[in-house]
Scaffold this motif. Structure first.
Motif, PDB file in Angstrom:
ATOM      1  N   ILE A  94       9.854  -5.931  12.952  1.00  0.00           N
ATOM      2  CA  ILE A  94       9.452  -6.124  11.559  1.00  0.00           C
ATOM      3  C   ILE A  94       9.490  -4.478  10.898  1.00  0.00           C
ATOM      4  O   ILE A  94       9.007  -3.996   9.117  1.00  0.00           O
ATOM      5  N   GLN A  95      10.610  -3.600  11.538  1.00  0.00           N
ATOM      6  CA  GLN A  95      11.470  -3.135  10.458  1.00  0.00           C
ATOM      7  C   GLN A  95      12.088  -3.372   9.147  1.00  0.00           C
ATOM      8  O   GLN A  95      12.541  -2.200   8.474  1.00  0.00           O
ATOM      9  N   LYS A  96      12.851  -4.339   9.385  1.00  0.00           N
ATOM     10  CA  LYS A  96      13.104  -5.199   7.750  1.00  0.00           C
ATOM     11  C   LYS A  96      11.821  -5.056   6.851  1.00  0.00           C
ATOM     12  O   LYS A  96      12.445  -4.908   5.714  1.00  0.00           O
ATOM     13  N   TYR A  97      11.098  -5.319   7.325  1.00  0.00           N
ATOM     14  CA  TYR A  97       9.895  -5.395   5.987  1.00  0.00           C
ATOM     15  C   TYR A  97       8.364  -4.303   6.035  1.00  0.00           C
ATOM     16  O   TYR A  97       7.602  -4.639   7.094  1.00  0.00           O
ATOM     17  N   LYS A  98       9.172  -2.673   5.183  1.00  0.00           N
ATOM     18  CA  LYS A  98       7.796  -2.093   5.717  1.00  0.00           C
ATOM     19  C   LYS A  98       6.693  -2.515   5.618  1.00  0.00           C
ATOM     20  O   LYS A  98       5.665  -2.434   6.241  1.00  0.00           O
ATOM     21  N   GLU A  99       6.413  -3.966   4.447  1.00  0.00           N
ATOM     22  CA  GLU A  99       5.157  -3.595   3.989  1.00  0.00           C
ATOM     23  C   GLU A  99       4.324  -5.188   4.902  1.00  0.00           C
ATOM     24  O   GLU A  99       3.106  -5.013   4.176  1.00  0.00           O
ATOM     25  N   ILE A 100       5.103  -5.641   6.078  1.00  0.00           N
ATOM     26  CA  ILE A 100       4.243  -6.412   6.442  1.00  0.00           C
ATOM     27  C   ILE A 100       3.171  -5.683   7.117  1.00  0.00           C
ATOM     28  O   ILE A 100       2.055  -6.526   7.648  1.00  0.00           O
ATOM     29  N   VAL A 101       2.718  -4.654   7.162  1.00  0.00           N
ATOM     30  CA  VAL A 101       1.725  -4.104   8.516  1.00  0.00           C
ATOM     31  C   VAL A 101       0.419  -4.507   7.369  1.00  0.00           C
ATOM     32  O   VAL A 101      -0.212  -4.856   7.380  1.00  0.00           O
ATOM     33  N   THR A 102       0.559  -4.487   5.599  1.00  0.00           N
ATOM     34  CA  THR A 102      -0.464  -4.369   5.252  1.00  0.00           C
ATOM     35  C   THR A 102      -0.978  -6.175   5.336  1.00  0.00           C
ATOM     36  O   THR A 102      -1.937  -6.572   5.412  1.00  0.00           O
ATOM     37  N   LYS A 103       0.439  -6.423   5.373  1.00  0.00           N
ATOM     38  CA  LYS A 103       0.487  -8.296   5.011  1.00  0.00           C
ATOM     39  C   LYS A 103      -1.242  -9.467   6.416  1.00  0.00           C
ATOM     40  O   LYS A 103      -1.325  -9.602   6.807  1.00  0.00           O
ATOM     41  N   ILE A 104      -0.257  -8.171   8.072  1.00  0.00           N
ATOM     42  CA  ILE A 104      -0.696  -8.584   8.389  1.00  0.00           C
ATOM     43  C   ILE A 104      -1.907  -7.918   8.834  1.00  0.00           C
ATOM     44  O   ILE A 104      -2.711  -8.995   9.184  1.00  0.00           O
ATOM     45  N   LYS A 105      -2.191  -6.741   8.297  1.00  0.00           N
ATOM     46  CA  LYS A 105      -3.823  -6.512   8.111  1.00  0.00           C
ATOM     47  C   LYS A 105      -4.818  -7.649   7.985  1.00  0.00           C
ATOM     48  O   LYS A 105      -5.818  -8.002   8.363  1.00  0.00           O
ATOM     49  N   PHE A 106      -4.427  -8.299   6.799  1.00  0.00           N
ATOM     50  CA  PHE A 106      -5.246  -9.256   6.015  1.00  0.00           C
ATOM     51  C   PHE A 106      -5.347 -10.148   6.358  1.00  0.00           C
ATOM     52  O   PHE A 106      -6.766 -11.089   6.932  1.00  0.00           O
ATOM     53  N   LEU A 107      -3.624 -10.442   7.508  1.00  0.00           N
ATOM     54  CA  LEU A 107      -4.163 -12.217   8.788  1.00  0.00           C
ATOM     55  C   LEU A 107      -5.156 -11.878   9.723  1.00  0.00           C
ATOM     56  O   LEU A 107      -5.306 -12.621  10.131  1.00  0.00           O
ATOM     57  N   VAL A 108      -5.592 -10.421  10.327  1.00  0.00           N
ATOM     58  CA  VAL A 108      -6.035 -10.146  11.188  1.00  0.00           C
ATOM     59  C   VAL A 108      -7.271 -10.384  10.508  1.00  0.00           C
ATOM     60  O   VAL A 108      -8.078 -11.453  11.336  1.00  0.00           O
ATOM     61  N   GLU A 109      -7.988  -9.728   9.743  1.00  0.00           N
ATOM     62  CA  GLU A 109      -9.396  -9.711   8.848  1.00  0.00           C
ATOM     63  C   GLU A 109      -9.420 -11.060   8.697  1.00  0.00           C
ATOM     64  O   GLU A 109     -10.631 -11.855   8.855  1.00  0.00           O
ATOM     65  N   ASP A 110      -8.755 -11.851   8.584  1.00  0.00           N
ATOM     66  CA  ASP A 110      -9.057 -13.799   7.596  1.00  0.00           C
ATOM     67  C   ASP A 110      -9.334 -14.107   9.830  1.00  0.00           C
ATOM     68  O   ASP A 110     -10.438 -15.134   9.784  1.00  0.00           O
ATOM     69  N   ASN A 111      -8.755 -13.442  10.526  1.00  0.00           N
ATOM     70  CA  ASN A 111      -9.829 -14.294  12.011  1.00  0.00           C
ATOM     71  C   ASN A 111      -9.260 -15.813  12.198  1.00  0.00           C
ATOM     72  O   ASN A 111      -9.345 -16.386  13.209  1.00  0.00           O
TER      73      ASN A 111
END
Length: 116
Positions: A94-111
């Motif tokens: 994931i170091q290839k795409y730093k903004e992935i943490v934000t995308k993952i946050k939204f995916l996790v919140e989606d549940n």
């Protein structure tokens, strides 16, 4: 000993958590191997995306406007079915795409999906 410790922590996460799991460490230490091993031993349905080997995934994540858009595009790209509430989505390198943490946050919140 270290392998057993991380393995038990991953297994605990698989069986008890609905949050994303982030494992970091030096390259070539066996992180990907141990994650796959734990997922397979627990009978988990997972789909793996390697952002270093599959630059198209970075494009998908950058161009997606919503969670449904991300899931649809990843589903079309993947050779495996991505099933809500069953599939664990495993992003590697994931170091290839730093903004992935934000995308993952939204995916996790989606549940609908668990994240590695």
């Amino acid at each position: 000993m270290l392998l057993r410790k991380i393995e038990s922590q991953i297994n605990y996460w698989i069986n008890n958590s609905n949050k994303a799991l982030l494992i970091n460490g030096v390259r070539q230490a066996g992180k990907t191997f141990i994650i796959r091993k734990c997922l397979e031993e627990n009978g988990c349905h997972f789909v793996e995306f390697n952002l270093l080997k599959e630059p198209k995934i970075v494009e998908i994540l950058e161009s997606s406007l919503s969670i449904d858009d991300i899931i649809l595009k990843l589903s079309l790209y993947s050779e495996q079915r991505i099933i809500p509430y069953e599939t664990i989505i495993f992003f590697d390198e994931i170091q290839k795409y730093k903004e992935i943490v934000t995308k993952i946050k939204f995916l996790v919140e989606d549940n609908r999906f668990d994240m590695y």
